[in-house]
Design a protein around this motif. Structure first.
Motif, PDB file in Angstrom:
ATOM      1  N   PRO A  41      -4.132 -10.595  10.237  1.00  0.00           N
ATOM      2  CA  PRO A  41      -4.887 -10.065   9.089  1.00  0.00           C
ATOM      3  C   PRO A  41      -5.697  -8.831   9.510  1.00  0.00           C
ATOM      4  O   PRO A  41      -6.220  -8.767  10.624  1.00  0.00           O
ATOM      5  CB  PRO A  41      -5.811 -11.220   8.700  1.00  0.00           C
ATOM      6  N   ALA A  42      -5.760  -7.869   8.612  1.00  0.00           N
ATOM      7  CA  ALA A  42      -6.594  -6.684   8.846  1.00  0.00           C
ATOM      8  C   ALA A  42      -8.053  -7.099   8.799  1.00  0.00           C
ATOM      9  O   ALA A  42      -8.428  -8.049   8.102  1.00  0.00           O
ATOM     10  CB  ALA A  42      -6.304  -5.626   7.786  1.00  0.00           C
ATOM     11  N   ARG A  43      -8.884  -6.359   9.527  1.00  0.00           N
ATOM     12  CA  ARG A  43     -10.305  -6.691   9.628  1.00  0.00           C
ATOM     13  C   ARG A  43     -11.165  -5.599   9.016  1.00  0.00           C
ATOM     14  O   ARG A  43     -10.789  -4.421   9.042  1.00  0.00           O
ATOM     15  CB  ARG A  43     -10.688  -6.843  11.091  1.00  0.00           C
ATOM     16  N   PRO A  44     -12.356  -5.980   8.516  1.00  0.00           N
ATOM     17  CA  PRO A  44     -13.297  -4.950   8.069  1.00  0.00           C
ATOM     18  C   PRO A  44     -13.536  -3.968   9.215  1.00  0.00           C
ATOM     19  O   PRO A  44     -13.579  -4.354  10.383  1.00  0.00           O
ATOM     20  CB  PRO A  44     -14.567  -5.736   7.738  1.00  0.00           C
ATOM     21  N   GLY A  45     -13.626  -2.702   8.885  1.00  0.00           N
ATOM     22  CA  GLY A  45     -13.814  -1.670   9.890  1.00  0.00           C
ATOM     23  C   GLY A  45     -12.514  -0.986  10.291  1.00  0.00           C
ATOM     24  O   GLY A  45     -12.545   0.018  11.008  1.00  0.00           O
ATOM     25  N   GLU A  46     -11.387  -1.526   9.845  1.00  0.00           N
ATOM     26  CA  GLU A  46     -10.094  -0.921  10.172  1.00  0.00           C
ATOM     27  C   GLU A  46      -9.544  -0.050   9.045  1.00  0.00           C
ATOM     28  O   GLU A  46      -8.454   0.507   9.159  1.00  0.00           O
ATOM     29  CB  GLU A  46      -9.076  -2.013  10.540  1.00  0.00           C
ATOM     30  N   GLN A  47     -10.317   0.098   7.973  1.00  0.00           N
ATOM     31  CA  GLN A  47      -9.848   0.832   6.801  1.00  0.00           C
ATOM     32  C   GLN A  47      -9.483   2.277   7.113  1.00  0.00           C
ATOM     33  O   GLN A  47      -8.513   2.801   6.556  1.00  0.00           O
ATOM     34  CB  GLN A  47     -10.877   0.795   5.666  1.00  0.00           C
ATOM     35  N   GLU A  48     -10.238   2.945   7.963  1.00  0.00           N
ATOM     36  CA  GLU A  48      -9.954   4.364   8.234  1.00  0.00           C
ATOM     37  C   GLU A  48      -8.571   4.538   8.853  1.00  0.00           C
ATOM     38  O   GLU A  48      -7.823   5.435   8.462  1.00  0.00           O
ATOM     39  CB  GLU A  48     -11.039   4.986   9.117  1.00  0.00           C
ATOM     40  N   ARG A  49      -8.227   3.700   9.830  1.00  0.00           N
ATOM     41  CA  ARG A  49      -6.892   3.788  10.443  1.00  0.00           C
ATOM     42  C   ARG A  49      -5.815   3.443   9.424  1.00  0.00           C
ATOM     43  O   ARG A  49      -4.778   4.112   9.355  1.00  0.00           O
ATOM     44  CB  ARG A  49      -6.802   2.865  11.661  1.00  0.00           C
ATOM     45  N   ILE A  50      -6.063   2.427   8.614  1.00  0.00           N
ATOM     46  CA  ILE A  50      -5.097   2.032   7.590  1.00  0.00           C
ATOM     47  C   ILE A  50      -4.896   3.176   6.594  1.00  0.00           C
ATOM     48  O   ILE A  50      -3.759   3.516   6.244  1.00  0.00           O
ATOM     49  CB  ILE A  50      -5.554   0.737   6.891  1.00  0.00           C
ATOM     50  N   THR A  90      -3.691  -0.735  18.942  1.00  0.00           N
ATOM     51  CA  THR A  90      -3.438   0.346  17.988  1.00  0.00           C
ATOM     52  C   THR A  90      -2.640  -0.164  16.797  1.00  0.00           C
ATOM     53  O   THR A  90      -1.546  -0.723  16.967  1.00  0.00           O
ATOM     54  CB  THR A  90      -2.671   1.508  18.657  1.00  0.00           C
ATOM     55  N   ILE A  91      -3.172   0.032  15.612  1.00  0.00           N
ATOM     56  CA  ILE A  91      -2.481  -0.367  14.391  1.00  0.00           C
ATOM     57  C   ILE A  91      -1.354   0.621  14.135  1.00  0.00           C
ATOM     58  O   ILE A  91      -1.575   1.833  14.080  1.00  0.00           O
ATOM     59  CB  ILE A  91      -3.459  -0.406  13.195  1.00  0.00           C
ATOM     60  N   ILE A  92      -0.132   0.092  13.954  1.00  0.00           N
ATOM     61  CA  ILE A  92       1.021   0.948  13.708  1.00  0.00           C
ATOM     62  C   ILE A  92       1.640   0.744  12.329  1.00  0.00           C
ATOM     63  O   ILE A  92       2.471   1.546  11.907  1.00  0.00           O
ATOM     64  CB  ILE A  92       2.093   0.798  14.806  1.00  0.00           C
ATOM     65  N   ALA A  93       1.240  -0.337  11.625  1.00  0.00           N
ATOM     66  CA  ALA A  93       1.764  -0.578  10.273  1.00  0.00           C
ATOM     67  C   ALA A  93       0.783  -1.437   9.492  1.00  0.00           C
ATOM     68  O   ALA A  93       0.026  -2.223  10.073  1.00  0.00           O
ATOM     69  CB  ALA A  93       3.129  -1.253  10.332  1.00  0.00           C
ATOM     70  N   TYR A  94       0.832  -1.264   8.179  1.00  0.00           N
ATOM     71  CA  TYR A  94      -0.046  -2.007   7.276  1.00  0.00           C
ATOM     72  C   TYR A  94       0.751  -2.472   6.057  1.00  0.00           C
ATOM     73  O   TYR A  94       1.656  -1.779   5.595  1.00  0.00           O
ATOM     74  CB  TYR A  94      -1.198  -1.122   6.782  1.00  0.00           C
ATOM     75  N   GLY A  95       0.382  -3.627   5.553  1.00  0.00           N
ATOM     76  CA  GLY A  95       0.933  -4.138   4.300  1.00  0.00           C
ATOM     77  C   GLY A  95       0.022  -5.218   3.761  1.00  0.00           C
ATOM     78  O   GLY A  95      -0.784  -5.793   4.495  1.00  0.00           O
ATOM     79  N   ALA A  96       0.143  -5.464   2.468  1.00  0.00           N
ATOM     80  CA  ALA A  96      -0.655  -6.512   1.820  1.00  0.00           C
ATOM     81  C   ALA A  96       0.276  -7.637   1.379  1.00  0.00           C
ATOM     82  O   ALA A  96       1.260  -7.390   0.669  1.00  0.00           O
ATOM     83  CB  ALA A  96      -1.416  -5.938   0.637  1.00  0.00           C
ATOM     84  N   LEU A  97      -0.031  -8.862   1.804  1.00  0.00           N
ATOM     85  CA  LEU A  97       0.777 -10.041   1.498  1.00  0.00           C
ATOM     86  C   LEU A  97       0.038 -10.927   0.512  1.00  0.00           C
ATOM     87  O   LEU A  97      -1.116 -11.290   0.754  1.00  0.00           O
ATOM     88  CB  LEU A  97       1.034 -10.856   2.765  1.00  0.00           C
ATOM     89  N   PHE A  98       0.722 -11.287  -0.556  1.00  0.00           N
ATOM     90  CA  PHE A  98       0.121 -12.151  -1.565  1.00  0.00           C
ATOM     91  C   PHE A  98       1.001 -13.372  -1.767  1.00  0.00           C
ATOM     92  O   PHE A  98       2.205 -13.257  -1.986  1.00  0.00           O
ATOM     93  CB  PHE A  98      -0.058 -11.391  -2.883  1.00  0.00           C
ATOM     94  N   PHE A  99       0.376 -14.534  -1.703  1.00  0.00           N
ATOM     95  CA  PHE A  99       1.076 -15.802  -1.869  1.00  0.00           C
ATOM     96  C   PHE A  99       0.763 -16.454  -3.214  1.00  0.00           C
ATOM     97  O   PHE A  99       1.218 -17.555  -3.480  1.00  0.00           O
ATOM     98  CB  PHE A  99       0.703 -16.763  -0.729  1.00  0.00           C
ATOM     99  N   ALA A 136     -10.151  -4.328  -1.072  1.00  0.00           N
ATOM    100  CA  ALA A 136      -9.863  -5.565  -1.811  1.00  0.00           C
ATOM    101  C   ALA A 136      -8.845  -6.415  -1.056  1.00  0.00           C
ATOM    102  O   ALA A 136      -8.977  -7.647  -0.978  1.00  0.00           O
ATOM    103  CB  ALA A 136      -9.368  -5.244  -3.220  1.00  0.00           C
ATOM    104  N   ASP A 137      -7.812  -5.780  -0.492  1.00  0.00           N
ATOM    105  CA  ASP A 137      -6.819  -6.522   0.304  1.00  0.00           C
ATOM    106  C   ASP A 137      -7.491  -7.272   1.446  1.00  0.00           C
ATOM    107  O   ASP A 137      -7.229  -8.455   1.671  1.00  0.00           O
ATOM    108  CB  ASP A 137      -5.787  -5.568   0.914  1.00  0.00           C
ATOM    109  N   ILE A 138      -8.341  -6.564   2.180  1.00  0.00           N
ATOM    110  CA  ILE A 138      -9.000  -7.173   3.341  1.00  0.00           C
ATOM    111  C   ILE A 138      -9.940  -8.292   2.903  1.00  0.00           C
ATOM    112  O   ILE A 138      -9.959  -9.369   3.516  1.00  0.00           O
ATOM    113  CB  ILE A 138      -9.720  -6.092   4.180  1.00  0.00           C
ATOM    114  N   ALA A 139     -10.687  -8.070   1.836  1.00  0.00           N
ATOM    115  CA  ALA A 139     -11.609  -9.098   1.331  1.00  0.00           C
ATOM    116  C   ALA A 139     -10.869 -10.368   0.918  1.00  0.00           C
ATOM    117  O   ALA A 139     -11.379 -11.481   1.113  1.00  0.00           O
ATOM    118  CB  ALA A 139     -12.420  -8.544   0.162  1.00  0.00           C
ATOM    119  N   ARG A 140      -9.668 -10.227   0.371  1.00  0.00           N
ATOM    120  CA  ARG A 140      -8.856 -11.380  -0.065  1.00  0.00           C
ATOM    121  C   ARG A 140      -8.076 -12.022   1.074  1.00  0.00           C
ATOM    122  O   ARG A 140      -7.438 -13.060   0.890  1.00  0.00           O
ATOM    123  CB  ARG A 140      -7.845 -10.951  -1.128  1.00  0.00           C
ATOM    124  N   GLY A 141      -8.064 -11.369   2.238  1.00  0.00           N
ATOM    125  CA  GLY A 141      -7.266 -11.880   3.346  1.00  0.00           C
ATOM    126  C   GLY A 141      -5.799 -11.506   3.222  1.00  0.00           C
ATOM    127  O   GLY A 141      -4.950 -12.059   3.933  1.00  0.00           O
TER     128      GLY A 141
END
Length: 177
Positions: free
Chosen positions: A10-19, A66-75, A50-55
């Motif tokens: 899961p992405a963490r708060p503080g990683e938004q700039e790289r994302i 180093t973050i190399i990819a991002y995506g949002a997963l919804f179940f 919002a993605d990060i807040a929802r997990g």
């Protein structure tokens, strides 16, 4: 790419700039290819927050972090998937992936494929039987990825700013831990 050195989490708060940097690179690639997808300010900082807040926000990282990819997963479903011109191949629960973006320098090296595979693995562990994705008709890299990873074209859905092609992959029974 040595997939054993990659971490999916899961992405963490503080990683938004790289994302957002990675998303900006993807937007530029789409613009250069003549695509209208993601050219209207979406996804924005508020979407990632919002993605990060929802997990839901997830990252693929190198061993050095180093973050190399991002995506949002919804179940918990996707409202725009309730109506499809076509038909889904499964009924019931599914994972949906939105906002997949890969960093420049990592494209065409397997990062997107690995992100999909790690998403499918997570879904299997959760007992989720299907994996759904939608994309713009002219997003050639994503369309190629859908074919390569054996997603089935199911039809068209309407989303916030137009029609999208919808794909689904049935997932095998849950993996053993």
């Amino acid at each position: 790419m040595d997939n054993s050195e990659l971490t999916f989490r899961p992405a963490r708060p503080g990683e938004q700039e790289r994302i957002l940097e990675i998303i900006g690179q993807a937007q530029a690639q789409m613009r250069a290819a003549g695509s209208d997808q993601w050219q209207d300010g979406y996804p924005a900082r508020a979407d990632i927050d919002a993605d990060i807040a929802r997990g839901a926000g997830h990252v693929l990282c190198r061993a050095n972090g180093t973050i190399i990819a991002y995506g949002a997963l919804f179940f918990d479903g996707e409202p725009s998937y309730a109506t499809i011109r076509g038909a889904w191949t499964t009924a019931g629960d599914y994972v949906v992936l939105h906002r997949l973006a890969v960093a420049d320098g990592e494209k065409c090296r397997g990062a997107a494929t690995e992100f999909l595979r790690r998403t499918a693995s997570l879904a299997r562990r959760r007992g989720t039987p299907a994996f759904r994705v939608d994309t713009n008709f002219d997003n050639r890299p994503m369309l190629h990825l859908m074919e390569k990873e054996h997603f089935v074209y199911c039809g068209k859905i309407r989303c916030r700013n137009g029609e999208r092609l919808a794909f689904e992959k049935r997932l095998l029974p849950p993996e053993k831990p």
